[in-house]
Write an enzyme that holds these catalytic residues in place. Structure first.
Site, PDB file in Angstrom:
ATOM      1  N   HIS A 195       0.805  -1.277  -0.104  1.00  0.00           N
ATOM      2  CA  HIS A 195      -0.034  -0.005  -0.148  1.00  0.00           C
ATOM      3  C   HIS A 195       1.066   1.268   0.018  1.00  0.00           C
ATOM      4  O   HIS A 195       1.392   1.473   0.974  1.00  0.00           O
ATOM      5  CB  HIS A 195      -0.903  -0.049   1.302  1.00  0.00           C
ATOM      6  CG  HIS A 195      -1.986   1.172   1.215  1.00  0.00           C
ATOM      7  ND1 HIS A 195      -3.348   0.811   1.164  1.00  0.00           N
ATOM      8  CD2 HIS A 195      -1.714   2.419   1.088  1.00  0.00           C
ATOM      9  CE1 HIS A 195      -4.151   1.974   1.049  1.00  0.00           C
ATOM     10  NE2 HIS A 195      -3.020   3.120   1.003  1.00  0.00           N
ATOM     11  N   GLU A 242     -11.050   4.992   7.273  1.00  0.00           N
ATOM     12  CA  GLU A 242      -9.947   5.552   7.686  1.00  0.00           C
ATOM     13  C   GLU A 242     -10.527   6.785   8.496  1.00  0.00           C
ATOM     14  O   GLU A 242     -10.194   8.076   8.107  1.00  0.00           O
ATOM     15  CB  GLU A 242      -8.936   6.103   6.528  1.00  0.00           C
ATOM     16  CG  GLU A 242      -7.758   6.392   7.059  1.00  0.00           C
ATOM     17  CD  GLU A 242      -6.729   6.703   5.993  1.00  0.00           C
ATOM     18  OE1 GLU A 242      -7.136   6.698   4.811  1.00  0.00           O
ATOM     19  OE2 GLU A 242      -5.425   7.298   6.359  1.00  0.00           O
TER      20      GLU A 242
END
Ligand code: FE2
Length: 407
Positions: free
Chosen positions: A60, A217
């Site tokens: 990521h 998130e």
């Protein structure tokens, strides 16, 4: 061409080993070292008791953002929301060439730390247009002999609230990107977040592609996108092909609801990626004390059988001013953040930057095993605890048996 690495410590095996490599760059055999030492053969590398691992995977990353810190307004709050706002403005002015050059610098950093595979997200949408994507595609092309890069098309500013994004995502996939990205929590309403997730699956079906979605998130326990993503994964028959990145809100749910979401992730065989440095930095900003750590429930997810990996996410950008591309630093942070310092915990973290992301990225030829490609890092330390303690760059990096760095 290297024909063998000898005097190597290997994870999970006692003693010293020789890894034989054949001409096509794959591993031919793993054998205990015989008394008498290594032959004086220049094609044989003496690991001298160091640990040898398969190349690290950074699953990521945002290569288009790397080294952009000085190109954007300062993030004075340190929050995700402010970073997205500054980046939205800055990316309107970026050229593909600027993106390519910064990405190349970050790719070189990652290679120097033994990363053999990167999954990068790249911004597409009304503000980014195709410039960022073109820069990343050019950087991948320039480095394809040294590293493998998967590109995720990433609608950073949303899809429902940025109506131009969907067609840009299609265009990016046609240009050679690999994976459908998303940011489900970055929409105006819960209903829009659900719509966002539906659109990701529509695109994934259109291109027969995997999904890797930034999701929840946030510290907000009312952010409930992950359960929708997991349920849709089952409904649309995409089990094993979906990754949920970040999943921070799971740490703020009560245990009862968290258990329900985790069971849905298991049912969908959804991979989870945590980004410990960035989430320690961005989350918990609104807390007094005790401050939440911001990471998802890493150990609970692994205990439940979910494939969990860890990523760098950012290198010197408005979201995170630090980051080096050293996956041992990422692991080091994860060890602290999730209390993974026991011998078993250390091994779990090692898996999070090697074998687990290989499963999430579906890399068939990956691993330190017979028949797999000899993408190897030769480290100076002899065991994983020492490797994480020192976090030193590998002494040598091999890709398909060829020396990419060091030795
Ligand atoms: Fe990210």
């Amino acid at each position: 061409m290297t024909t063998a690495v000898t005097n190597a410590h290997l994870r999970g095996r006692d003693g010293l080993w020789t890894i034989a490599i054949v001409a096509d760059g794959t591993i031919a055999s793993l054998d205990p070292v015989q008394p008498g030492g290594a032959p004086a053969d220049p094609t044989v590398i003496d690991a001298d008791g160091g640990l040898v691992l398969p190349a690290f995977i950074d699953c990521h990353l945002h290569l288009d953002l790397a080294y952009s810190l000085d190109l954007v307004a300062p993030n004075t709050s340190g929050t995700l929301v402010e970073a997205i706002g500054h980046w939205s403005e800055a990316k309107r002015e970026l050229t593909a060439e600027n993106v390519r050059q910064r990405a190349l610098r970050a790719i070189d950093d990652e290679i120097s730390f033994g990363v053999g595979h990167i999954r990068t997200h790249v911004d597409v949408g009304t503000a980014a247009e195709m410039r960022l994507c073109e820069g990343i595609l050019a950087a991948r092309e320039a480095t394809r002999e040294r590293i493998d890069i998967q590109i995720v098309v990433f609608p950073q500013d949303g899809i429902v609230q940025d109506p131009g994004a969907l067609e840009q995502m299609r265009e990016a996939m046609r240009l050679g990107c690999d994976v459908i990205g998303g940011i489900a929590h970055n929409e105006r309403t819960e209903a829009d977040s659900r719509r966002h997730i539906d659109l990701l699956f529509d695109l994934a079906e259109e291109f027969d592609a995997d999904i890797d979605c930034h999701i929840d998130e946030t510290d907000d326990p009312r952010s409930r996108c992950t359960e929708v993503l997991a349920a849709k994964t089952v409904e649309r028959g995409w089990q094993g092909r979906v990754t949920a990145s970040h999943v921070c809100a799971l740490a703020s749910y009560d245990d009862e609801h968290a258990a329900r979401v985790i069971s849905l992730l298991v049912e969908g065989r959804v991979h989870v990626i945590t980004n410990p440095g960035v989430n320690l930095h961005l989350q918990g900003r609104g807390d007094r004390y005790p401050k939440r750590r911001g990471l998802t429930r890493v150990s609970e997810l692994i205990d439940a059988g979910i494939n969990v990996s860890a990523g760098q996410d950012c290198i010197r950008d408005p979201f995170y001013p630090l980051g080096t591309g050293n996956m041992l630093e990422v692991g080091h942070l994860l060890i602290h953040a999730d209390h993974l310092s026991t011998p078993a915990g250390i091994e779990r973290v090692a898996d999070c930057i090697t074998d687990n992301p290989a499963k999430a990225l579906r890399l068939d030829g990956y691993g330190l095993a017979v028949g797999k490609r000899a993408d190897l890092v030769i480290l100076d330390a002899a065991d994983m605890t020492e490797v994480f303690r020192t976090r030193q760059a590998p002494r040598c990096v091999l890709r398909g048996g060829r020396r990419v760095m060091g030795c």
